[in-house]
Design an enzyme around this catalytic site. Sequence first.
Site, short mmCIF file in Angstrom:
data_model
loop_
_atom_site.label_atom_id
_atom_site.label_comp_id
_atom_site.label_asym_id
_atom_site.label_seq_id
_atom_site.Cartn_x
_atom_site.Cartn_y
_atom_site.Cartn_z
N THR A 49 -9.57 7.71 5.37
CA THR A 49 -9.75 6.43 4.66
C THR A 49 -10.98 6.53 3.76
O THR A 49 -10.95 6.14 2.58
CB THR A 49 -9.88 5.28 5.68
OG1 THR A 49 -8.75 5.36 6.56
CG2 THR A 49 -9.91 3.94 4.99
N LYS A 78 2.24 -3.82 10.97
CA LYS A 78 0.92 -3.87 11.59
C LYS A 78 1.06 -4.44 12.98
O LYS A 78 2.04 -5.15 13.28
CB LYS A 78 -0.01 -4.77 10.77
CG LYS A 78 -1.49 -4.47 10.98
CD LYS A 78 -1.96 -3.33 10.10
CE LYS A 78 -3.43 -3.08 10.25
NZ LYS A 78 -3.95 -2.28 9.13
N LYS A 107 0.84 -1.21 0.00
CA LYS A 107 0.00 0.00 0.00
C LYS A 107 0.87 1.26 0.00
O LYS A 107 0.65 2.18 -0.78
CB LYS A 107 -0.89 -0.03 1.25
CG LYS A 107 -2.03 0.94 1.24
CD LYS A 107 -2.80 0.89 2.55
CE LYS A 107 -3.41 -0.47 2.83
NZ LYS A 107 -4.16 -0.49 4.11
#
Length: 428
Positions: free
Chosen positions: A188, A104, A92
């Site tokens: 987002t 993450k 990404k």
Amino acid sequence: MDKALFTDASQRLEKALSYVSISEDAIEHLKYPKASLQVSIPVRMDDGSLKIFSGYRVRYDDSRGPTKGGVRYHPNVSLDEVTSLAFWMTFKCAVLNLPFGGAKGGITLNPKQLSKWELERLSRGYVDAIANFIGPNVDVLAPDVYTNEIIMGWMMDQYSTIQRQITPGVVTGKPVTIGGSLGRNTATATGAFYVIENIMSKFDRLPRETTVAIQGFGNAGAELAELLAKFDYKVVAVSDSQGGIYAKQGLDIPSIRRCKQFTKGMQAVYCQDTVCSIIEHKTLTNTELLTLDVDVLIPAALENQITAENADKVKAKFIFEVANGPITTAADRILEKMGVYVFPDILVNAGGVTVSYFEWVQNRNGLYWTLQEVNQRLKEKMMTETENIWQISQEFGVSLRTAAYIHGLNRLEEAINTKGTRNYYVNG
Ligand SMILES: NC(=O)C1=CN([C@@H]2O[C@H](COP(=O)(O)OP(=O)(O)OC[C@H]3O[C@@H](n4cnc5c(N)ncnc54)[C@H](O)[C@@H]3O)[C@@H](O)[C@H]2O)C=CC1
Ligand SMILES: O=C(O)CCC(=O)C(=O)O
């Protein structure tokens, strides 16, 4: 470790590899996470008992810069899931051309069962446990499922306490009052909206003639539902973890959001609360939502929602993945054969990390931008990379997902090869 999700995630890469000429070194490099940390976090509960929670942080690849990615609080969090999410973050960030690698983190728990103070102790305990693994130039945290700006504020404060200096750049998605960026909490959804607008105009689709179903009504899904409805799209179905609601004439999204603040579930909003102004509606399950006869389907909750079992029942022509990994590789193949356009997570939901990058830049400079500046820069990035991926997909005759991986791979390989490896092999 259960490899299922990560194995599935890395298959996306294999398909793209046949379209790019990439060094063996880079391929080998991208097969494995750079570092994975598993920690036990002791938390004193409100009743005086001690509970130990399992937490994870995976830094997948840092060839392009410090690693970046959210922290998830969910009962299904595992090392396998966090590794997959870190892998997707790597691509990404490359797709959006951000100077970051991918990471993450997560804690295995049901956050709805903890009090606010227990959550604060847990969040601070998590930072204590991973403090040596993160940092503004090493690995930068952010919100994800069931974490939010309040939790990011606690994490930043805890890290700053450990370092004995205010370190806002170690976490993004913080409250604006302590160094957060304007527009991060809507980023987002706003980024996804720019992608949808771009694509719908390519297909000459008018918003008022476009029906939309959205699975997941949290930070990403609810905000996007509101934006789409505001710009005249017909959002006919939305859901949360308890189930969903459908109204043929379109839902009143602002009312649902308001009501949801006071009720636990989406269906309760409609069944018990008269504040909401829908006349005809019906309830539906999350599985039913995915196979509704709509133009646009937006999974915005969790991974593995569209699988080989239900993919052939999907009726939408366009799927925009706001969630990470909502479609399995097997389902992808089925949807491709059916002619469904799938716009991949590593593009569609990248608005979040893009504004996180802007927040990190602002923290480093100490100079803060207006909301208009943030959204203008976000729009430029999302539009440019949507167009790049669309062009690659046309040029190679591949799915948009494969196109996105080709695009990310090219940028990653450049960085990996430029850096080189530290292990030399001298022949002879
Ligand atoms: N928050 C962000 O900035 C970003 C989030 N994402 C992704 O978007 C997705 C949603 O994240 P957020 O909105 O931030 O989380 P959130 O915690 O704000 O909301 C999650 C939503 O999903 C619903 N949900 C949970 N389990 C479900 C299920 N089994 N079926 C249907 N709905 C369910 C919850 O009820 C809630 O409405 C995740 O996949 C996340 O990784 C991606 C990029 C950035
Ligand atoms: O904002 C960020 O740094 C990462 C957000 C995230 O976790 C994601 O894009 O999946």
